[in-house]
Enzyme design. Structure first.
Site, PDB file in Angstrom:
ATOM      1  N   LYS A 483     -19.005 -46.832   0.601  1.00  0.00           N
ATOM      2  CA  LYS A 483     -19.450 -45.807   1.546  1.00  0.00           C
ATOM      3  C   LYS A 483     -18.892 -44.445   1.142  1.00  0.00           C
ATOM      4  O   LYS A 483     -17.973 -44.364   0.325  1.00  0.00           O
ATOM      5  CB  LYS A 483     -18.999 -46.169   2.963  1.00  0.00           C
ATOM      6  CG  LYS A 483     -17.483 -46.287   3.134  1.00  0.00           C
ATOM      7  CD  LYS A 483     -17.121 -46.715   4.534  1.00  0.00           C
ATOM      8  CE  LYS A 483     -15.602 -46.832   4.686  1.00  0.00           C
ATOM      9  NZ  LYS A 483     -15.215 -47.188   6.059  1.00  0.00           N
ATOM     10  N   ARG A 582     -12.537 -49.530  18.542  1.00  0.00           N
ATOM     11  CA  ARG A 582     -13.508 -48.629  17.922  1.00  0.00           C
ATOM     12  C   ARG A 582     -14.903 -49.191  18.161  1.00  0.00           C
ATOM     13  O   ARG A 582     -15.660 -48.682  18.964  1.00  0.00           O
ATOM     14  CB  ARG A 582     -13.193 -48.470  16.417  1.00  0.00           C
ATOM     15  CG  ARG A 582     -13.920 -47.327  15.771  1.00  0.00           C
ATOM     16  CD  ARG A 582     -13.396 -47.022  14.375  1.00  0.00           C
ATOM     17  NE  ARG A 582     -13.521 -48.147  13.448  1.00  0.00           N
ATOM     18  CZ  ARG A 582     -13.260 -48.043  12.143  1.00  0.00           C
ATOM     19  NH1 ARG A 582     -12.842 -46.898  11.625  1.00  0.00           N
ATOM     20  NH2 ARG A 582     -13.390 -49.090  11.355  1.00  0.00           N
ATOM     21  N   TYR A 709      -5.981 -12.749  -3.432  1.00  0.00           N
ATOM     22  CA  TYR A 709      -6.353 -12.138  -2.160  1.00  0.00           C
ATOM     23  C   TYR A 709      -5.134 -11.964  -1.240  1.00  0.00           C
ATOM     24  O   TYR A 709      -4.229 -12.818  -1.205  1.00  0.00           O
ATOM     25  CB  TYR A 709      -7.384 -13.004  -1.434  1.00  0.00           C
ATOM     26  CG  TYR A 709      -8.773 -12.943  -2.020  1.00  0.00           C
ATOM     27  CD1 TYR A 709      -9.465 -11.738  -2.089  1.00  0.00           C
ATOM     28  CD2 TYR A 709      -9.393 -14.092  -2.494  1.00  0.00           C
ATOM     29  CE1 TYR A 709     -10.750 -11.682  -2.610  1.00  0.00           C
ATOM     30  CE2 TYR A 709     -10.678 -14.056  -3.021  1.00  0.00           C
ATOM     31  CZ  TYR A 709     -11.352 -12.840  -3.089  1.00  0.00           C
ATOM     32  OH  TYR A 709     -12.610 -12.787  -3.607  1.00  0.00           O
ATOM     33  N   MET A 758     -12.503 -19.309  -3.595  1.00  0.00           N
ATOM     34  CA  MET A 758     -13.606 -20.260  -3.496  1.00  0.00           C
ATOM     35  C   MET A 758     -13.801 -21.031  -4.802  1.00  0.00           C
ATOM     36  O   MET A 758     -14.010 -22.248  -4.785  1.00  0.00           O
ATOM     37  CB  MET A 758     -14.909 -19.532  -3.129  1.00  0.00           C
ATOM     38  CG  MET A 758     -16.088 -20.484  -2.953  1.00  0.00           C
ATOM     39  SD  MET A 758     -17.624 -19.640  -2.538  1.00  0.00           S
ATOM     40  CE  MET A 758     -17.293 -19.125  -0.867  1.00  0.00           C
TER      41      MET A 758
END
Length: 814
Positions: A483, A582, A709, A758
């Site tokens: 998964k 759950r 930055y 980024m």
């Protein structure tokens, strides 16, 4: 190997059916990896989990006309050898073949380092002697005999790995193969679970050397030294290792990279420029030196041989290519053995077409005409759509190739021709000697061109799965969780590999994950752990098996089943609630559940639950309560159903910590990647994932200057800052910037400085020798995935599943 069926039957005392004069040169035992049917016999080998007998029709369809089997088959067109025990047949034949070859031999056993030392020895000695070696890691009760059967009349030296996994096996191995020179590598924890003590494990390994004249052994383990001296004091014993009492050792500071490493070999001293200085590499180099000395190589020759050692990558990379192609890159070495291995590998893929790019074979002792005649025969059997030959020598034999064949004098000429622009939806195998720089072709063909890559070692995943299997009963099934894109590694690529290795079940979270796998040719049973209501029609259409966790879900799924016109009992999986709160059925719902199940056209394929805290020792009591609840409620449900579904509750940590509760199946997820909270188990698993990038630029930053930055980092002194092309869009969280996290450069940790951007970030490389283009490890071994997760303040699952799809995945197979 080159025997008639009559000769084979006489050697092994077996019965023949068919043409007794037919020649057999190769034995195949795996129907999936048959690369040539000419003069090949298929040996049916049965295990507790699988029978080779059931693949006979498959191999006959592939063109095999000779079968070696324990049970006679009813087919008059097939030649047969009937034997009582296939493995013993193989061992008897290999023993005869080895004992009649009269070659010098080196036998390598131990826990770690067998394969790399075999390859290093082969590289160093194959130019001195005509040498044969074990392919890949063929060292088992089956692998060793198959390796020995490669010995030809021309061979002067054989280098073979010998492996064992439990007591009693080495005696059988030594009966087949008794090396003149023995090499015992590091003794570690591999397979130690099957031995009562380390002493029993070492003594078992030492049985290989009963008839050896000389034994080289790693004596850093004091117990190994004591046992081998007790057992073989009459033989020539040579110890090597990092401790000063060894015959061959290091007498300089290995951490001082300004100096070569100084070696002491008995009373002799000499220096070598070794860059890789981890303990395993240095220990292996010492063993190599000892054996090269045994073959009378001078210090100068040894230095030249070690300088010339190629990296033992022995790997095939599979990379997503442009125009829906799959690129198999094996441009690390090229000889007949590696060509055969590559042909076995590409047989695992389901693409409708395949093409081959092949260069001259260099450093071969064979006559060119004989060599390329054999190469062309192998290539022709693979039925490539197109073959591209690069190199003046191989191109001169183009008429031997049956496929549509193109020839080029060099790689640049091939690239300039642009013939590869016509290749679409194919498997493209790149097989070339390093001189031809085939990686230039790979760069053109690959889909994602990004210096940041996620490398997934498929062999390490298989090793980790097989290790977990050693903790289980042979009949216990295993389900692999794929998964969330197989934890970020690539759902299809991992599933296809696991399907090839006969995993019993695959598990996905949502139906669309399973649908995508089915569309790409995955046929293994797939459980959908969270089937959403709108996806039931897809579940049924693509033969997926849903988890049913409530009466509402059961009724809705049954309604869709009726609408679909289904005429058979459809497989479903019942989830029980055992304390995690759950999903799942509670005990008071079981009567109503069974009443509904018995009225529907469904079959409960399995009953399962999930452990919430199997990795936390402090929660053992809670976990045992969950297990008790599962036993009680699943037994009640089985009694009401009147038949026996599969039961499973153990996840990866459950397999290692609560093995007694394995029931009929277990589920492995993070464990196959090599992660566990159990430190003893951790030592026996292999890293399977490497997240890497490169240094784009190195800048000199003066004291007081800022980086990145918001000027979050200001240099406290003049320093070197490296910029690397990876950022938060690739899955690196901003919170580990400004010295929270580290990256690895040339085996040293370097702090991240400033804000993570980024698409890039900066690291301080002032205390490491580094240059632009050098590799940077985000995680693998230094830092490890676990360490990187701690920087991020999270778990390994989140780190892996957060890696961006834009990061190129490369799949490595040894």
């Amino acid at each position: 190997m080159n025997y008639t069926l009559k000769q084979i039957s006489e050697i092994t005392k077996s019965e023949i059916v068919g043409n007794q004069d037919i020649k057999i040169k190769n034995l195949a035992f795996d129907s999936r990896t048959i690369y040539s049917t000419k003069n090949t016999a298929f040996l049916t080998i049965s295990t507790k989990k699988n029978s080779g007998q059931k693949y006979i029709e498959t191999v006959i369809e592939k063109g095999i006309d000779t079968i070696i089997t324990e049970n006679k088959i009813d087919n008059s067109s097939i030649n047969q050898i009937i034997t009582e025990n296939s493995v013993e047949f193989l061992q008897t034949l290999a023993k005869y073949h080895f004992e009649h070859s009269h070659i010098n031999s080196i036998g390598i056993t131990g826990s770690n380092g067998k394969t790399i030392l075999k390859e290093w020895l082969y590289q160093c000695l194959s130019n001195e002697f005509v040498t044969v070696k074990s392919p890949k890691s063929f060292n088992s009760q089956i692998g060793l005999p198959l390796s020995l059967l490669q010995i030809d009349k021309k061979h002067e030296l054989g280098i073979f790995e010998v492996g064992i996994s439990k007591p009693g096996e080495m005696e059988k191995q030594e009966n087949v193969f008794h090396p003149k020179i023995g090499l015992l590598t590091h003794i570690g924890t591999a397979h130690s679970a099957n031995f009562s003590s380390e002493e029993e494990l070492i003594n078992e390994k030492l049985k290989l050397f009963k008839q050896s004249e000389i034994i080289f052994f790693n004596s850093d383990n004091e117990l190994t030294g004591n046992l081998i001296n007790q057992l073989y004091s009459s033989k020539k014993l040579i110890s090597y290792g990092l401790k000063s009492n060894n015959d061959i050792t290091i007498i300089s500071d290995v951490n001082d990279r300004t100096q070569d490493i100084k070696i002491k070999c008995f009373e002799e001293e000499f220096s070598l420029p070794i860059n890789q200085r981890d303990e395993a590499t240095l220990t292996n180099v010492l063993a190599l030196i000892g054996i090269l000395k045994q073959f009378n190589l001078s210090n100068l020759q040894i230095k030249e041989k070690i300088d010339a050692l190629k990296a033992i990558e022995m790997r095939l990379e599979s990379i997503e290519g442009i125009r829906n192609n799959l690129i198999i890159n094996d441009s690390y070495n090229l000889d007949l053995d590696s060509l055969k291995i590559a042909f076995q590998f590409i047989g695992e893929y389901n693409k409708p077409k395949k093409s081959l790019i092949l260069t001259d074979i260099l450093d071969s002792n064979e006559n060119s005409e004989e060599l390329y005649s054999e190469v062309s025969e192998l290539v022709n059997e693979q039925k490539f759509d197109k073959v591209f030959l690069i190199g003046e020598e191989i191109s001169s034999f183009y008429k031997l190739f049956n496929s549509e064949t193109f020839t080029f004098n060099n790689t640049n000429q091939f690239i300039e021709s642009k013939v590869i622009n016509d290749l679409e939806n194919q498997v493209i195998l790149l097989k070339g000697a390093r001189k031809f720089e085939i990686e230039k072709i790979k760069e053109i063909l690959e889909l994602r061109k990004h210096d940041t890559v996620l490398e997934i070692n498929l062999n390490a995943i298989l090793h980790n799965i097989n290790f977990h299997k050693t903790l289980l009963k042979p009949e216990t099934k295993m389900m692999a969780m794929v998964k969330a894109n197989a934890y970020g590694l690539g759902s299809y690529e991992i599933s296809e590999f696991l399907q090839h290795h006969h995993i019993d079940y695959l598990g996905v979270a949502f139906a669309d994950e399973g649908v995508e796998l089915r569309k790409k040719g995955i046929t293994t049973p797939i459980i959908v752990m969270n089937p959403e209501q709108h996806s039931y029609d897809s579940v049924i259409e693509y033969n997926l098996e849903p988890e049913i966790y409530s009466l509402r879900v059961l009724e809705l799924f049954n309604e869709q089943l009726i609408k679909s016109g289904n005429q058979q009992k459809y497989p479903i999986h019942i989830k029980l609630e055992t304390g995690m709160h759950r999903l799942g059925f509670k005990d008071f719902e079981l009567d109503e559940l069974t009443e509904k199940l018995n009225s529907m056209d469904v079959k409960v394929q399995s009953i399962f639950s999930h452990l919430s805290s199997s990795d936390i020792p402090e929660e053992k009591e809670f976990t045992l309560n969950q297990l008790e609840t599962f036993e009680k409620n699943s037994s009640y449900l089985i009694d009401k159903l009147g038949y026996q579904p599969i039961r499973h509750i153990l996840n990866s940590s459950g397999i290692t910590n609560y093995t007694d509760y394995q029931y009929n199946m277990v589920r492995i997820g993070i464990g196959m990647i090599g992660e566990t909270s159990n430190p003893d188990i951790k030592k026996q698993l292999q890293h399977s994932v490497s997240f890497k990038t490169v240094i784009s630029q190195i800048s000199q930053v003066k004291k007081g200057e800022s980086v990145g930055y918001s000027r979050r980092f200001r240099a406290e002194h003049d320093t070197k800052i490296a910029t690397v092309p990876v950022g938060y869009a690739d899955g690196i969280p901003r919170l580990i910037g400004n010295k929270v996290g580290n990256m690895g450069v040339n085996n040293k940790l370097c702090p991240i400085v400033g804000s993570i951007c980024m698409d890039m970030m900066m690291i301080d490389v002032d205390n490491v020798v580094a240059k632009e283009g050098d590799s940077v490890t985000i995680f693998n071994s230094n830092p490890s995935l676990e360490e990187f997760s701690k920087y991020c303040g999270t778990i390994t699952y989140e780190v892996l599943t957060s890696i961006s799809p834009r990061v190129k995945r490369i799949y490595i197979k040894n």
